[in-house]
Enzyme design. Structure first.
Site, PDB file in Angstrom:
ATOM      1  N   LYS A 126       0.870  -1.185   0.000  1.00  0.00           N
ATOM      2  CA  LYS A 126       0.000   0.000   0.000  1.00  0.00           C
ATOM      3  C   LYS A 126       0.900   1.226   0.000  1.00  0.00           C
ATOM      4  CE  LYS A 126      -4.453   0.993   0.235  1.00  0.00           C
ATOM      5  NZ  LYS A 126      -5.644   0.264  -0.207  1.00  0.00           N
ATOM      6  N   ASP A 166      -7.101   4.279  -4.443  1.00  0.00           N
ATOM      7  CA  ASP A 166      -7.736   4.179  -3.119  1.00  0.00           C
ATOM      8  C   ASP A 166      -8.326   5.574  -2.868  1.00  0.00           C
ATOM      9  OD1 ASP A 166      -7.888   2.288  -0.598  1.00  0.00           O
ATOM     10  OD2 ASP A 166      -7.344   4.213   0.228  1.00  0.00           O
TER      11      ASP A 166
HETATM   12  P1  NDP Z   1     -12.954   7.813  -2.633  1.00  0.00           P
HETATM   13  O1  NDP Z   1     -11.884   8.815  -2.447  1.00  0.00           O
HETATM   14  O2  NDP Z   1     -13.518   7.598  -3.986  1.00  0.00           O
HETATM   15  O3  NDP Z   1     -14.180   8.133  -1.652  1.00  0.00           O
HETATM   16  C1  NDP Z   1     -14.004   8.210  -0.286  1.00  0.00           C
HETATM   17  C2  NDP Z   1     -15.324   8.603   0.360  1.00  0.00           C
HETATM   18  O4  NDP Z   1     -15.198   8.497   1.771  1.00  0.00           O
HETATM   19  C3  NDP Z   1     -15.704  10.050   0.080  1.00  0.00           C
HETATM   20  O5  NDP Z   1     -17.095  10.168   0.102  1.00  0.00           O
HETATM   21  C4  NDP Z   1     -15.063  10.781   1.253  1.00  0.00           C
HETATM   22  O6  NDP Z   1     -15.643  12.027   1.568  1.00  0.00           O
HETATM   23  C5  NDP Z   1     -15.331   9.787   2.368  1.00  0.00           C
HETATM   24  N1  NDP Z   1     -14.321   9.961   3.414  1.00  0.00           N
HETATM   25  C6  NDP Z   1     -12.970   9.898   3.280  1.00  0.00           C
HETATM   26  N2  NDP Z   1     -12.374  10.145   4.444  1.00  0.00           N
HETATM   27  C7  NDP Z   1     -13.341  10.379   5.324  1.00  0.00           C
HETATM   28  C8  NDP Z   1     -13.374  10.687   6.696  1.00  0.00           C
HETATM   29  N3  NDP Z   1     -12.233  10.808   7.395  1.00  0.00           N
HETATM   30  N4  NDP Z   1     -14.579  10.834   7.295  1.00  0.00           N
HETATM   31  C9  NDP Z   1     -15.729  10.712   6.586  1.00  0.00           C
HETATM   32  N5  NDP Z   1     -15.772  10.430   5.277  1.00  0.00           N
HETATM   33  C10 NDP Z   1     -14.603  10.252   4.658  1.00  0.00           C
HETATM   34  O7  NDP Z   1     -12.369   6.439  -2.038  1.00  0.00           O
HETATM   35  P2  NDP Z   1     -12.880   4.960  -2.279  1.00  0.00           P
HETATM   36  O8  NDP Z   1     -14.351   4.953  -2.453  1.00  0.00           O
HETATM   37  O9  NDP Z   1     -12.016   4.356  -3.309  1.00  0.00           O
HETATM   38  O10 NDP Z   1     -12.478   4.259  -0.886  1.00  0.00           O
HETATM   39  C11 NDP Z   1     -13.377   4.193   0.215  1.00  0.00           C
HETATM   40  C12 NDP Z   1     -12.924   3.104   1.150  1.00  0.00           C
HETATM   41  O11 NDP Z   1     -12.895   1.841   0.458  1.00  0.00           O
HETATM   42  C13 NDP Z   1     -11.535   3.247   1.744  1.00  0.00           C
HETATM   43  O12 NDP Z   1     -11.507   2.710   3.047  1.00  0.00           O
HETATM   44  C14 NDP Z   1     -10.668   2.391   0.835  1.00  0.00           C
HETATM   45  O13 NDP Z   1      -9.465   1.973   1.459  1.00  0.00           O
HETATM   46  C15 NDP Z   1     -11.619   1.238   0.595  1.00  0.00           C
HETATM   47  N6  NDP Z   1     -11.338   0.424  -0.584  1.00  0.00           N
HETATM   48  C16 NDP Z   1     -11.283   0.979  -1.833  1.00  0.00           C
HETATM   49  C17 NDP Z   1     -11.046   0.188  -2.925  1.00  0.00           C
HETATM   50  C18 NDP Z   1     -11.109   0.726  -4.315  1.00  0.00           C
HETATM   51  O14 NDP Z   1     -11.081  -0.094  -5.247  1.00  0.00           O
HETATM   52  N7  NDP Z   1     -11.222   2.031  -4.533  1.00  0.00           N
HETATM   53  C19 NDP Z   1     -10.733  -1.248  -2.790  1.00  0.00           C
HETATM   54  C20 NDP Z   1     -10.921  -1.763  -1.451  1.00  0.00           C
HETATM   55  C21 NDP Z   1     -11.167  -0.923  -0.398  1.00  0.00           C
HETATM   56  P3  NDP Z   1     -14.865  13.381   1.141  1.00  0.00           P
HETATM   57  O15 NDP Z   1     -15.026  13.460  -0.332  1.00  0.00           O
HETATM   58  O16 NDP Z   1     -15.544  14.453   1.889  1.00  0.00           O
HETATM   59  O17 NDP Z   1     -13.436  13.197   1.553  1.00  0.00           O
END
Ligand code: NDP
Length: 447
Positions: A126, A166
Site C-alpha cells: 500500500k 484508493d
Molecule cells: P474515494 O476517495 O472515492 O471516496 C471516499 C469517500 O469516503 C468520500 O465520500 C469521502 O468524503 C469519504 N471519506 C474519506 N475520508 C473520510 C473521513 N475521514 N470521514 C468521513 N468520510 C470520509 O475512495 P474509495 O471509495 O475508493 O475508498 C473508500 C474506502 O474503500 C476506503 O476505506 C478504501 O481503502 C476502501 N477500498 C477501496 C477500494 C477501491 O477499489 N477504490 C478497494 C478496497 C477498499 P470526502 O469526499 O468528503 O473526503
C-alpha cells in the site's frame, strides 16, 4: 491462549506502539490466527506471524511540486511493500492529509490477507501521500502525480509491485501516474491497475469493489435463505466504492436511503434511485462538490451535518467511506434498529469494539478484507488481461468477480464456522488468508 496473544502483541507494540491503526489491524488478526497456529505443528516455532507484521520494505520520499500560484509545495510519499510470498506487491495508493505510516501499514497488512483470499497470485502493499487533492485544479493534480511517480517508478514494475487507486486516487490520478511511468521507463506495461479501458484498463474495475461488497452481502443473506430484495440499505461515503455499492443494491431491488462524505450524510426516505445516483456520481466525479448539494436538488431529503448515517433504521449497512467510521455505540444503534447484515466496503471501517458487538449479536458481519476484495481481485484480472494483451467483455469480468466473491465467502465458511452454525467471517477471513501466505513463506525458507 490469552497469554500467547498478549506476549505476541506486547512484542509488536514495543516496535509499533505509535501506530494505532496498524496495531488495531494486527490485534484483530492475532486474536483469531494465534489460536489456529498453536494447534498446527507445521507453524510452531517458525515465527510466521511475527515475520508477517514486519514490512519487507518501506519507502518514504519527498514530493516537491509547483502549485498554480507558482509556490513550491512539499509532500511526503510512501510505499509499504508488506509481503511478496505469493506474488508481486499489490495494493492501492491513497492521497489524503491523514496518510501516515500507521495508516499505510494497517492497509498493507490487511491487503496481504485480502489478496490471498482472492485466490490470485498477489502479494500485499500500500502507498500514498499526505497530499490533499480537495480543492486542487486538474493541473495541480497532474503536477503532483508526476512528481510522486518521478520517485516511485524506481520501486515498482509489472513483476515487482503494481499499485492501484484508493481514497483520493481515481481514474484521473491513475492516468497521470501511468503517463509519467511510461515516459520514464519508455515502456507500456501493466504497472498500475484502474487504467482507462482504452489504454489497458479492465471493464468493471471501477465498479468492482462496490459490486463485490454487495455480492458478498448477497452470499451471506443466501445462507439465511434471504436476499437483498426490498431491504433498506444505509451506505456511508459517496466515492468510488459507495457509488457502485449503491448501484448494485438498486439493481437488486433494495432501497438505498443514505450516502455521505466527510461533511455529513444525506437521508432520502423515498430512496436514492438510478436517476438520483447518476446525479450524485456527476456531483462527486465531475463537479467535485459536497454531498449536501443533493438536498437542494431533491428537497424532500435531509442533510445531517458532521454525522455518520448509522442512526437511520435499516436492514443492511454498508460502510464505504473510511477506517473507524462506525464505533461501538453506532453498532448498538444499528442492532437496536434491527440491522441484520453488515458488509464492509471500506477498510476497517468498524472499530474493534463495534466488531465484537456484531459478533456477540451473531448477525451477518463481513470484514472489509473479505467483502471489499472484489476491487483488488478485478485488478488481478486487469493484470491478466494486460499480460494476455486481450480484453474480456463486461459480462465475462462480472461473472469472474461473482465467482471470486463466492469463493471468498466459501473460504470464510470453511475456516470461520462455529459449532452452533454461526459463521464468524472475521475468523474465517483471517485464517483462510493466513494459511496460503504462511505456507508459501514456509516453502521459501527464512528470507
Ligand atoms: P474515494 O476517495 O472515492 O471516496 C471516499 C469517500 O469516503 C468520500 O465520500 C469521502 O468524503 C469519504 N471519506 C474519506 N475520508 C473520510 C473521513 N475521514 N470521514 C468521513 N468520510 C470520509 O475512495 P474509495 O471509495 O475508493 O475508498 C473508500 C474506502 O474503500 C476506503 O476505506 C478504501 O481503502 C476502501 N477500498 C477501496 C477500494 C477501491 O477499489 N477504490 C478497494 C478496497 C477498499 P470526502 O469526499 O468528503 O473526503
Amino acid at each position: 491462549m490469552e497469554d500467547k496473544i498478549k506476549i505476541f502483541l506486547d512484542l509488536v507494540r514495543k516496535r509499533n506502539g505509535n501506530e494505532p491503526e496498524f496495531m488495531q489491524a494486527v490485534e484483530e488478526v492475532a486474536e483469531t490466527v494465534i489460536p489456529y497456529i498453536v494447534n498446527k505443528d507445521i507453524y510452531r516455532g517458525k515465527n510466521i506471524l511475527l515475520r508477517m507484521v514486519e514490512p519487507e520494505r518501506v519507502i518514504s520520499f519527498r514530493v516537491s511540486w509547483v502549485d498554480d500560484s507558482g509556490e513550491i509545495q512539499v509532500n511526503r510519499g510512501y510505499r509499504v511493500q508488506m509481503n511478496s510470498a505469493i506474488g508481486p506487491y499489490k495494493g492501492g495508493l491513497r492521497f489524503h492529509p491523514t496518510v501516515d505510516m500507521s495508516i499505510l501499514k494497517f492497509l498493507a497488512f490487511e491487503q496481504v490477507f485480502k489478496n490471498s483470499l482472492t485466490t490470485l497470485p498477489m502479494g500485499g502493499g500500500k502507498g500514498g501521500s499526505d497530499f490533499d487533492p480537495k480543492g486542487k485544479s486538474d493541473n495541480e493534480i497532474m503536477r503532483f502525480c508526476h512528481g510522486f511517480m518521478s520517485e516511485l517508478f524506481r520501486h515498482i514494475g509489472p513483476n515487482t509491485d503494481i499499485p492501484a487507486g484508493d481514497i483520493g486516487v481515481g481514474g484521473r490520478e491513475i492516468g497521470f501516474l501511468f503517463g509519467k511511468y511510461k515516459q520514464l521507463r519508455n515502456e507500456f506495461t501493466g504497472v498500475l491497475t484502474g487504467k482507462g479501458v482504452t489504454w489497458g484498463g479492465s471493464l468493471i474495475r471501477p465498479e468492482a469493489t462496490g459490486y463485490g461488497t454487495v455480492y458478498f452481502a448477497q452470499n451471506m443473506l443466501n445462507t439465511k435463505k434471504d436476499d437483498l430484495k426490498n431491504k433498506t440499505v444505509v451506505i456511508s461515503g459517496s466515492g468510488n466504492v459507495a457509488q457502485f455499492a449503491a448501484e448494485k443494491c438498486i439493481q437488486l431491488g433494495s432501497k438505498v436511503v443514505t450516502m455521505s462524505d466527510s461533511s455529513g450524510y444525506i437521508y432520502d426516505s423515498e430512496g436514492i434511485d438510478t436517476e438520483k445516483l447518476e446525479y450524485i456520481m456527476n456531483l462527486k466525479n465531475v463537479e467535485r462538490k459536497r454531498i449536501s448539494e443533493y438536498c437542494t436538488k431533491y428537497p424532500t431529503s435531509i442533510f445531517v451535518k458532521g454525522e455518520t448515517p448509522w442512526s437511520i433504521k435499516c436492514d443492511i449497512a454498508l460502510p464505504c467511506a473510511t477506517q473507524n467510521e462506525l464505533d461501538v455505540s453506532d453498532a448498538k444503534t444499528l442492532l437496536d434498529n434491527g440491522c441484520i447484515c453488515i458488509s464492509e466496503g471500506a477498510n476497517m471501517p468498524s472499530t474493534k469494539d463495534a466488531v465484537h458487538e456484531f459478533q456477540k449479536a451473531k448477525i451477518l458481519f463481513a470484514p472489509g478484507k473479505a467483502s471489499n476484495a472484489g476491487g483488488v481481485a478485478t485488478s488481478g484480472l486487469e493484470m491478466t488481461q494486460n499480460s494476455l494483451r486481450y480484453n474480456w467483455s463486461r459480462e465475462e469480468v462480472d461473472e469472474k468477480l461473482k465467482v471470486i466473491m463466492m469463493d471468498i465467502h466459501n473460504s470464510c465458511i470453511e475456516y470461520g464456522s462455529d459449532k452452533d452454525g454461526y459463521v464468524d467471517y472475521v475468523k474465517g477471513a483471517n485464517i483462510a488468508g493466513f494459511v496460503k501466505v504462511a505456507d508459501a513463506m514456509l516453502a521459501q525458507g527464512v528470507v
